[in-house]
Design a protein around this motif. Structure first.
Motif, PDB file in Angstrom:
ATOM      1  N   ARG B  81       0.831  -1.200   0.000  1.00  0.00           N
ATOM      2  CA  ARG B  81       0.000   0.000   0.000  1.00  0.00           C
ATOM      3  C   ARG B  81       0.868   1.252   0.000  1.00  0.00           C
ATOM      4  NH1 ARG B  81      -4.164  -1.521   4.895  1.00  0.00           N
ATOM      5  NH2 ARG B  81      -5.552  -2.859   3.683  1.00  0.00           N
ATOM      6  N   LYS B  82       0.263   2.359  -0.428  1.00  0.00           N
ATOM      7  CA  LYS B  82       0.973   3.640  -0.384  1.00  0.00           C
ATOM      8  C   LYS B  82       1.148   4.063   1.066  1.00  0.00           C
ATOM      9  CE  LYS B  82      -0.410   5.921  -4.612  1.00  0.00           C
ATOM     10  NZ  LYS B  82      -1.447   6.826  -5.123  1.00  0.00           N
ATOM     11  N   ASP B  83       2.293   4.704   1.341  1.00  0.00           N
ATOM     12  CA  ASP B  83       2.515   5.229   2.690  1.00  0.00           C
ATOM     13  C   ASP B  83       1.569   6.392   2.959  1.00  0.00           C
ATOM     14  OD1 ASP B  83       4.482   3.448   3.167  1.00  0.00           O
ATOM     15  OD2 ASP B  83       6.151   4.863   2.880  1.00  0.00           O
ATOM     16  N   ASP B  87       2.047  15.009   3.720  1.00  0.00           N
ATOM     17  CA  ASP B  87       1.147  15.688   2.778  1.00  0.00           C
ATOM     18  C   ASP B  87      -0.295  15.256   2.996  1.00  0.00           C
ATOM     19  OD1 ASP B  87       3.194  17.080   1.665  1.00  0.00           O
ATOM     20  OD2 ASP B  87       3.568  15.604   0.062  1.00  0.00           O
ATOM     21  N   ASP B  88      -0.473  13.955   3.227  1.00  0.00           N
ATOM     22  CA  ASP B  88      -1.824  13.462   3.538  1.00  0.00           C
ATOM     23  C   ASP B  88      -2.361  14.178   4.767  1.00  0.00           C
ATOM     24  OD1 ASP B  88      -1.985  11.575   1.476  1.00  0.00           O
ATOM     25  OD2 ASP B  88      -0.871  10.094   2.654  1.00  0.00           O
ATOM     26  N   LEU B  89      -1.493  14.289   5.769  1.00  0.00           N
ATOM     27  CA  LEU B  89      -1.878  14.953   7.016  1.00  0.00           C
ATOM     28  C   LEU B  89      -2.327  16.380   6.748  1.00  0.00           C
ATOM     29  CD1 LEU B  89      -1.886  14.908  10.155  1.00  0.00           C
ATOM     30  CD2 LEU B  89       0.497  15.611  10.067  1.00  0.00           C
ATOM     31  N   ARG B  90      -1.545  17.079   5.919  1.00  0.00           N
ATOM     32  CA  ARG B  90      -1.875  18.483   5.605  1.00  0.00           C
ATOM     33  C   ARG B  90      -3.208  18.574   4.867  1.00  0.00           C
ATOM     34  NH1 ARG B  90       3.545  19.387   3.702  1.00  0.00           N
ATOM     35  NH2 ARG B  90       4.795  19.949   5.510  1.00  0.00           N
ATOM     36  N   ALA B  91      -3.383  17.659   3.905  1.00  0.00           N
ATOM     37  CA  ALA B  91      -4.620  17.667   3.128  1.00  0.00           C
ATOM     38  C   ALA B  91      -5.819  17.445   4.041  1.00  0.00           C
ATOM     39  CB  ALA B  91      -4.563  16.583   2.052  1.00  0.00           C
ATOM     40  N   LEU B  92      -5.664  16.516   4.982  1.00  0.00           N
ATOM     41  CA  LEU B  92      -6.765  16.232   5.906  1.00  0.00           C
ATOM     42  C   LEU B  92      -7.060  17.438   6.777  1.00  0.00           C
ATOM     43  CD1 LEU B  92      -5.949  12.578   7.038  1.00  0.00           C
ATOM     44  CD2 LEU B  92      -7.837  13.335   5.577  1.00  0.00           C
ATOM     45  N   ARG B  93      -6.009  18.094   7.224  1.00  0.00           N
ATOM     46  CA  ARG B  93      -6.193  19.271   8.078  1.00  0.00           C
ATOM     47  C   ARG B  93      -6.964  20.350   7.332  1.00  0.00           C
ATOM     48  NH1 ARG B  93      -0.410  19.937  11.217  1.00  0.00           N
ATOM     49  NH2 ARG B  93      -1.033  18.767  13.066  1.00  0.00           N
ATOM     50  N   LYS B  94      -6.703  20.409   6.028  1.00  0.00           N
ATOM     51  CA  LYS B  94      -7.331  21.445   5.239  1.00  0.00           C
ATOM     52  C   LYS B  94      -8.812  21.130   4.986  1.00  0.00           C
ATOM     53  CE  LYS B  94      -5.521  22.499   1.162  1.00  0.00           C
ATOM     54  NZ  LYS B  94      -4.325  22.720   0.347  1.00  0.00           N
ATOM     55  N   VAL B 246     -11.405  11.898   1.620  1.00  0.00           N
ATOM     56  CA  VAL B 246     -10.240  12.695   1.240  1.00  0.00           C
ATOM     57  C   VAL B 246      -9.082  11.783   0.842  1.00  0.00           C
ATOM     58  CG1 VAL B 246      -8.476  14.305   2.071  1.00  0.00           C
ATOM     59  CG2 VAL B 246     -10.892  14.669   2.656  1.00  0.00           C
ATOM     60  N   LEU B 247      -8.844  10.773   1.669  1.00  0.00           N
ATOM     61  CA  LEU B 247      -7.701   9.906   1.402  1.00  0.00           C
ATOM     62  C   LEU B 247      -7.905   9.091   0.124  1.00  0.00           C
ATOM     63  CD1 LEU B 247      -6.673   8.636   4.945  1.00  0.00           C
ATOM     64  CD2 LEU B 247      -5.441  10.225   3.450  1.00  0.00           C
ATOM     65  N   ARG B 248      -9.144   8.607  -0.080  1.00  0.00           N
ATOM     66  CA  ARG B 248      -9.418   7.819  -1.294  1.00  0.00           C
ATOM     67  C   ARG B 248      -9.197   8.666  -2.537  1.00  0.00           C
ATOM     68  NH1 ARG B 248     -12.238   2.857  -0.836  1.00  0.00           N
ATOM     69  NH2 ARG B 248     -12.909   3.140  -2.992  1.00  0.00           N
ATOM     70  N   ALA B 249      -9.617   9.939  -2.448  1.00  0.00           N
ATOM     71  CA  ALA B 249      -9.426  10.833  -3.586  1.00  0.00           C
ATOM     72  C   ALA B 249      -7.941  11.045  -3.850  1.00  0.00           C
ATOM     73  CB  ALA B 249     -10.121  12.170  -3.323  1.00  0.00           C
ATOM     74  N   ARG B 250      -7.181  11.257  -2.787  1.00  0.00           N
ATOM     75  CA  ARG B 250      -5.750  11.505  -2.940  1.00  0.00           C
ATOM     76  C   ARG B 250      -5.033  10.285  -3.494  1.00  0.00           C
ATOM     77  NH1 ARG B 250      -2.908  15.400  -0.946  1.00  0.00           N
ATOM     78  NH2 ARG B 250      -1.169  14.028  -0.398  1.00  0.00           N
ATOM     79  N   ARG B 251      -5.580   9.099  -3.210  1.00  0.00           N
ATOM     80  CA  ARG B 251      -4.911   7.877  -3.650  1.00  0.00           C
ATOM     81  C   ARG B 251      -5.508   7.346  -4.951  1.00  0.00           C
ATOM     82  NH1 ARG B 251      -2.839   4.508   0.824  1.00  0.00           N
ATOM     83  NH2 ARG B 251      -1.902   6.000   2.238  1.00  0.00           N
ATOM     84  N   HIS B 252      -6.455   8.104  -5.495  1.00  0.00           N
ATOM     85  CA  HIS B 252      -7.060   7.765  -6.783  1.00  0.00           C
ATOM     86  C   HIS B 252      -7.665   6.364  -6.780  1.00  0.00           C
ATOM     87  CE1 HIS B 252      -5.115  11.385  -8.046  1.00  0.00           C
ATOM     88  NE2 HIS B 252      -3.925  10.891  -7.723  1.00  0.00           N
ATOM     89  N   ASP B 260      -7.200   1.393   0.909  1.00  0.00           N
ATOM     90  CA  ASP B 260      -5.845   0.852   1.086  1.00  0.00           C
ATOM     91  C   ASP B 260      -5.188   1.519   2.302  1.00  0.00           C
ATOM     92  OD1 ASP B 260      -5.475   3.316   0.044  1.00  0.00           O
ATOM     93  OD2 ASP B 260      -4.016   2.726  -1.495  1.00  0.00           O
ATOM     94  N   PHE B 261      -6.006   1.715   3.308  1.00  0.00           N
ATOM     95  CA  PHE B 261      -5.539   2.213   4.610  1.00  0.00           C
ATOM     96  C   PHE B 261      -6.602   1.757   5.595  1.00  0.00           C
ATOM     97  CE2 PHE B 261      -8.024   5.322   2.342  1.00  0.00           C
ATOM     98  CZ  PHE B 261      -9.017   5.643   3.253  1.00  0.00           C
ATOM     99  N   SER B 262      -6.343   1.917   6.874  1.00  0.00           N
ATOM    100  CA  SER B 262      -7.376   1.483   7.818  1.00  0.00           C
ATOM    101  C   SER B 262      -7.708   2.590   8.792  1.00  0.00           C
ATOM    102  CB  SER B 262      -6.910   0.249   8.577  1.00  0.00           C
ATOM    103  OG  SER B 262      -6.255   0.646   9.751  1.00  0.00           O
ATOM    104  N   ILE B 263      -8.958   2.591   9.222  1.00  0.00           N
ATOM    105  CA  ILE B 263      -9.400   3.569  10.217  1.00  0.00           C
ATOM    106  C   ILE B 263      -9.898   2.797  11.433  1.00  0.00           C
ATOM    107  CG2 ILE B 263     -11.051   5.391  10.752  1.00  0.00           C
ATOM    108  CD1 ILE B 263     -11.026   6.182   7.838  1.00  0.00           C
TER     109      ILE B 263
END
Lengths: 233, 406
Positions: B81-83, B87-94, B246-252, B260-263
């Motif tokens: 999976r992608k790390d 940047d992900d953190l920043r995008a989420l904050r935004k 947000v994450l799904r969009a960023r990971r296309h 491809d991540f877990s919550i």
């Protein structure tokens, strides 16, 4: 009539052998009598005593005790009769070794629901009758043979039974102590108790008024010995 | 015969046979103690874990590259999976307006920690965002934690655990001193509170540096774990969905691709823990109960000896009018009394063990009422069940035989 047996039989099977320990005994004993059952070992006197004492049921025949037909009773009914009607005195005393004299005398009262205060009062009274009120707290091993037998006598008396049944009561005592115990039986008889003594010694048997001689499970003869006692005095 | 009389006779004979009663008592006590102590420790463990997760807060959730891995296959898949990145953190904050707090941290890093010629081994180093402390229970003993500004400016600062402070600066104030982490200097600004150890793992040997500084000095090689807190507990689900989107969009990811991540929330961690451990704990309790069965066999054995030894007494009692049930009752009460006493002793000893466990470790091992009730029920019924056969044997004795018994 306190005791009435009609053609009483007791048969054991030991291995393949059948033993007729008591063979058709018919005796009648009145209330207030003092009777001895005498016979050599193997004559069936112990078996007869067990039957009269309701520790065992006859194979055949009838046994009436104090108006009750006990020959067909169940174990628990017999236990009730033993508790209410019979006081046992054994050759080996059969006291609870770890219990005080008082507790030993109390024992029959425990099994008929007497309240604790009443039990202690009656037990003390019974111990007084046998002159042992100063030994109440002693355990059997702190008492002499004669004293132990007197505790056993107190236990036999405590429930005011219809019958006191003694099996070789002097068998484990020396002659002098044995005589003392027999004097005590005599006194209890004069006070109105019915006493049956099982023994193989004529010296002991003649303390009674009447002797049944037992041989091979049958009553061989019956003897009135009151005259001997009277002449002895 | 009266109930109390049965108890009196039983107590009397227990007193009269002190050694034997003691040994039986001991057997039962050990059986009960084992069960009670095991239950107490298990319960303590459960409560510790529950507390650990609840300190995370019920409205907080964790986004992670791996999530919960239960097999090797899953691990290798997750590895591809992608790390998760800064940047992900920043995008989420935004873009996550349902969260009032979003932070992150690296996994434990293997970096040497040194001060002059002294160095610390097995020190856990992490890069964290300044708000990390608000989400986890990182409490400071003294000094300060990172400010958002420290984070933004990649300042080379460090907060260290009490073991680090004591080992590198025995008797000295570590604040303001520069230690070397991974070859770079970091200035200590705070020292964490002592937490002791949990199941043998030291929890005081650590150092944290700002996540931004970590990126600056060591490069963003590691995937990070992102913490987010919903504004209100009832927004937890929606906030998670927002983060997911947000994450799904960023990971296309396509609409039917799995995440491809877990919550994970504290609740999901807790239920995972329960799933993993409940069976093991059940087995532990069952195995420790074997001691109880052994105790039951001891009771049976001792009572059989007692019946044989007291054959004469039984004969005497029967001769003076004891019925079968009187004798049965006497022996049943005796075995039940012994086991119950043993049970009570076992409970007390079990409690002592539980207490010493909780005072020696950070496990809050405590006595559970249900385990006490269960232990009492089990032991007294074991006393009755294992006492029945000997008692029946006693009740059925023939009085003539019993009186003749030498």
């Amino acid at each position: 009539m306190l005791i009435k047996t009609v053609d009483l039989w007791k048969t054991y099977t030991v291995g393949t052998e059948t033993i007729h320990a008591v063979q058709g005994v018919s005796v009648e004993i009145e209330k207030g009598e003092y009777v001895a059952i005498m016979g050599p070992s193997g004559s069936g006197k112990s078996t007869l005593m067990n039957l009269i004492g309701c520790l065992d049921s006859p194979t055949r025949g009838e046994y009436h005790l104090n108006g009750r037909r006990v020959s067909a009773m169940s174990d628990d009914e017999l236990a009730y009769i033993r508790n209410k009607e019979i006081g046992f005195v054994f050759q080996t005393f059969n006291l609870l070794p770890r219990a005080s004299a008082l507790h030993n005398v109390e024992l029959p009262l425990i099994y008929n629901g007497t309240s604790s205060g009443e039990r202690i009062r009656k037990a003390k009274e019974a111990l007084k009758t046998v002159d042992l009120e100063d030994r109440m707290t002693h355990r059997p091993n702190e008492l002499s043979g004669g004293q132990r037998q007197r505790v056993a006598l107190a236990r036999a008396l405590v429930n005011n039974p219809a019958l006191i049944l003694a099996d070789e009561p002097t068998g484990n005592l020396d002659t002098a102590t044995g005589a003392e115990i027999m004097e005590l039986f005599g006194r209890l008889h004069r006070e109105g108790n019915t006493i049956i003594i099982v023994t193989h010694e004529r010296d002991i048997a003649i303390y009674a008024d009447r002797i049944f001689y037992l041989r091979d499970g049958k009553v061989e003869k019956e003897e009135d010995v009151r005259h001997i006692k009277n002449s002895g005095n | 015969m009266h109930f109390l009389q049965g108890v009196m006779i039983a107590l009397h004979s227990i007193r009269a046979n002190k050694l034997r009663s003691f040994l039986t008592l001991l057997g039962v006590a050990i059986g009960v103690l084992t069960v009670v102590a095991v239950v107490a420790v298990i319960d303590g463990m459960n409560r510790y874990v529950a507390e650990l997760f609840s300190s995370m807060g019920s409205s907080t959730f964790i986004v992670d590259k791996f999530g919960v891995i239960t097999s090797q296959d899953e691990f290798f898949k997750a590895l591809k999976r992608k790390d998760l990145t800064v940047d992900d953190l920043r995008a989420l904050r935004k873009s996550c307006d349902l969260c009032d707090l979003i932070g992150g941290g690296t996994p434990p890093l293997d970096l040497p920690v040194k001060y002059r010629n002294d160095y610390i081994s097995n020190c856990i180093v992490k890069g964290i965002t300044s708000n990390y402390v608000e989400i986890t229970d990182l409490d400071l003993d003294y000094g300060r934690s990172f400010s958002p500004e420290d984070d933004e400016r990649n300042r080379a600062l460090a907060v260290v655990g009490p073991d680090v402070a004591e080992n590198l600066f025995p008797g000295l104030d570590p604040i303001g001193r520069d230690i070397k982490i991974g070859g770079y200097y970091f200035r200590i600004i705070g020292v964490g509170e002592r937490r002791g150890s949990f199941i043998g793992i030291n929890q005081d040997n650590w150092a944290v540096i700002p996540l931004s500084a970590y990126g600056k000095y060591f490069g963003a090689k590691e995937t990070i774990t992102i913490f987010a807190r919903a504004k209100r507990p009832n927004l937890l689900q929606q906030a998670q969905d927002q983060v997911r989107l947000v994450l799904r969009a960023r990971r296309h990811l396509k609409y039917n691709d799995p995440d491809d991540f877990s919550i994970m929330t504290s609740e999901s961690y807790l239920s995972l823990y329960r799933n993993l451990t409940s069976m093991a704990f059940l087995v532990m309790i069952i195995i420790s109960s074997v001691a109880l069965v052994v105790a039951g066999i001891v009771i049976m054995n001792i009572m059989l000896v007692a019946v044989t030894e007291r054959t004469r007494e039984i004969g005497i009692r029967k001769a003076v009018g004891a019925k079968r049930r009187d004798i049965l009752w006497q022996f049943l009460v005796e075995s039940a009394t012994i086991t119950l006493c043993g049970g009570l002793i076992g409970i007390i000893l079990g409690q002592l063990i539980a207490h010493s466990v909780s005072s020696l470790t950070s496990l809050p091992a405590t006595m559970k009422l249900w385990s006490v009730v269960l232990a009492i029920l089990v032991t007294s019924s074991a006393g009755v069940i294992f006492g029945i056969y000997p008692a029946l044997k006693a009740a059925r004795l023939d009085p003539i035989e019993a009186l003749r018994y030498e």
